[in-house]
Scaffold this motif. Structure first.
Motif, short mmCIF file in Angstrom:
data_model
loop_
_atom_site.label_atom_id
_atom_site.label_comp_id
_atom_site.label_asym_id
_atom_site.label_seq_id
_atom_site.Cartn_x
_atom_site.Cartn_y
_atom_site.Cartn_z
N CYS A 116 0.86 -1.21 -0.02
CA CYS A 116 -0.05 0.03 0.13
C CYS A 116 0.92 1.10 0.03
N TYR A 118 -0.07 4.12 1.08
CA TYR A 118 -0.27 5.14 2.13
C TYR A 118 0.54 5.16 3.51
N GLY A 119 0.95 4.13 3.92
CA GLY A 119 1.82 4.19 4.96
C GLY A 119 1.44 4.69 6.19
N CYS A 120 0.02 4.23 6.55
CA CYS A 120 -0.50 4.67 7.94
C CYS A 120 0.51 4.07 8.94
N PHE A 122 0.17 2.88 11.74
CA PHE A 122 -0.09 1.55 12.55
C PHE A 122 -0.29 0.38 12.03
N CYS A 123 0.13 0.42 10.52
CA CYS A 123 -0.23 -0.69 9.53
C CYS A 123 0.93 -1.21 9.23
N THR A 125 1.00 -3.35 6.63
CA THR A 125 0.92 -3.50 5.02
C THR A 125 1.71 -2.24 4.51
N GLY A 126 1.40 -1.25 5.23
CA GLY A 126 2.10 0.19 4.83
C GLY A 126 3.76 -0.06 5.00
N GLY A 161 -8.56 -5.82 3.73
CA GLY A 161 -7.29 -6.52 3.83
C GLY A 161 -6.11 -5.74 3.21
N GLY A 163 -3.95 -3.08 1.29
CA GLY A 163 -4.22 -1.99 0.41
C GLY A 163 -5.21 -1.45 0.49
N GLU A 164 -5.35 -0.33 -0.13
CA GLU A 164 -6.53 0.93 0.13
C GLU A 164 -7.19 0.58 -1.41
N ALA A 197 -9.40 4.72 3.78
CA ALA A 197 -8.73 5.41 4.75
C ALA A 197 -9.12 7.10 4.32
FE1 SF4 Z 1 -3.38 2.59 5.60
FE2 SF4 Z 1 -5.15 0.77 4.71
FE3 SF4 Z 1 -2.77 1.38 3.33
FE4 SF4 Z 1 -2.59 0.10 5.86
S1 SF4 Z 1 -3.56 -0.77 4.09
S2 SF4 Z 1 -1.19 1.87 5.17
S3 SF4 Z 1 -4.39 1.25 6.98
S4 SF4 Z 1 -4.46 2.92 3.69
#
Ligand code: SF4
Length: 352
Positions: A116, A118-120, A122-123, A125-126, A161, A163-164, A197
């Motif tokens: 993903c 977007y790199g939140c 707390f995540c 996947t990011g 799951g 990805g955004e 997000a």
């Molecule tokens: Fe943010 Fe969702 Fe991407 Fe995780 S998968 S970084 S929560 S947008």
């Protein structure tokens, strides 16, 4: 060697009928039988169907030509509340998919991207960075695998799951069209939730697709743009006020509720200001707030502290002022299948 292949997982019934007619010159009677048999029984072998009793040669051709993508389930792990399976895609990339087990239903949490962008903070996947979007076929395959390869009767689907989903909204919309086919998986839009997000162009595209009763879940986590900028970098591109304005207009036009996910970060988003902001939001739109504790190990050090301290007081303060709040239990933490924990470990920390 196969030289003629028809993919079925990436087609609505109408699209499949068109290809079927172009390939065999046969109309709906046969193509509908094939489509139903494939999606509802998981089989390409139509030789025993009554629709093919007069034409077994056609059934054999269809069996030869239909293709399920060469994706492999690599690992399956399970605890009492969830099942996580890892799939290896044709190009070697891996994705994770989670089945959430509830007493009367199975909910499937689908991935829409490898990684993903977007790199939140707390995540997990990011931490991978963005690798690529999934294809329609790869998204729908996750449902096929859960239902027909692993044997779970999935009736609800959430795009929550890896990805955004709205970063690849065209593909996601097409996959929803396929999932809702009555002669296919027959999952009603009311049982499908797309989580975001806060991707404004994707929301607009999703709304233009006119899926009646489709649920949108907003990963809110704070109404304060300054805090959200730090937790969720997507907020710098699509500020929360603008996102909420789009959602508010949509709810005015169509009715329904705003489902919002709120990870509880003591000291960050449980201040009196945050209570006031959530109360104000619930006065603007019919709000259902899902309050969650974050999963240890997914958040950076500055969020690491007692994760549940004060959560009951926070919930109480919101409920006392009329906000509809549910404290959700975390599922799948023991198998790294909970919210924010999905990651292709080989790719982890690619952005570092
Ligand atoms: Fe943010 Fe969702 Fe991407 Fe995780 S998968 S970084 S929560 S947008």
């Amino acid at each position: 060697m196969r030289i003629f292949v028809i993919s079925i997982l990436n087609k609505t019934l109408a699209e499949f009928e068109g290809v079927f007619y172009a390939s065999y010159g046969k109309r709906q009677y046969h193509s509908r039988a094939v489509y139903r048999h494939f999606f509802q029984r998981g089989s390409c072998d139509c030789t025993g169907l009554k629709e093919f009793a007069q034409n077994p040669a056609l059934a054999r051709r269809v069996l030869h030509d239909l293709a399920v993508p060469a994706i492999e389930i690599e690992t399956v792990c399970e605890d009492s509340k969830s099942v996580k399976f890892t799939s290896r895609l044709r190009d070697g990339e891996c994705i994770e998919t989670v089945i959430l087990k509830y007493p009367r239903r199975m909910t499937l949490c689908l991935s829409s991207q490898v990684g993903c962008r977007y790199g939140c903070v707390f995540c997990s996947t990011g931490t991978m960075g963005f690798i690529r979007n999934l294809t329609v076929e790869e998204i729908v395959w996750q449902v096929y695998a859960a239902v027909h390869l692993l044997g779970y009767a999935v009736r609800n689907v959430v795009y929550m799951g890896m990805g955004e989903p709205l970063d690849t909204s065209e593909v996601v919309c097409h996959s929803i069209e396929i999932l809702r086919e009555q002669r296919g998986f027959d999952i009603a839009p009311a049982n499908i939730t797309v989580s975001t997000a806060g991707h404004i162009p994707g929301l607009e595209q999703l709304f233009s697709a006119s899926f009646v009763n489709l649920r949108i879940a907003l990963s809110l986590h704070s109404c304060d743009s300054a805090v959200r900028d730090q937790l969720m970098p997507i907020n710098r591109r699509y500020p929360i006020e603008a996102v909420l304005a789009v959602l508010e207009q949509r709810l005015k036009d169509t009715g329904g509720q705003l489902f919002a996910e709120y990870l509880y970060f003591p000291g960050w988003n449980n201040r009196p200001y945050d209570v006031d902001a959530l109360v104000a939001l619930s006065e603007r739109v019919p709000l259902r707030l899902n309050l969650l504790t974050y999963n240890q190990g997914t958040a950076p050090f500055f969020l690491h502290q007692e994760t549940t301290h004060g959560i009951e007081q926070f919930r109480h303060d919101l409920v006392a002022r009329g906000v509809h709040v549910l404290v959700r239990d975390s599922r799948g933490e023991s198998i790294s299948a909970a919210c924010g924990q999905l990651v292709n470990k080989k790719r982890k920390n690619a952005r570092e």
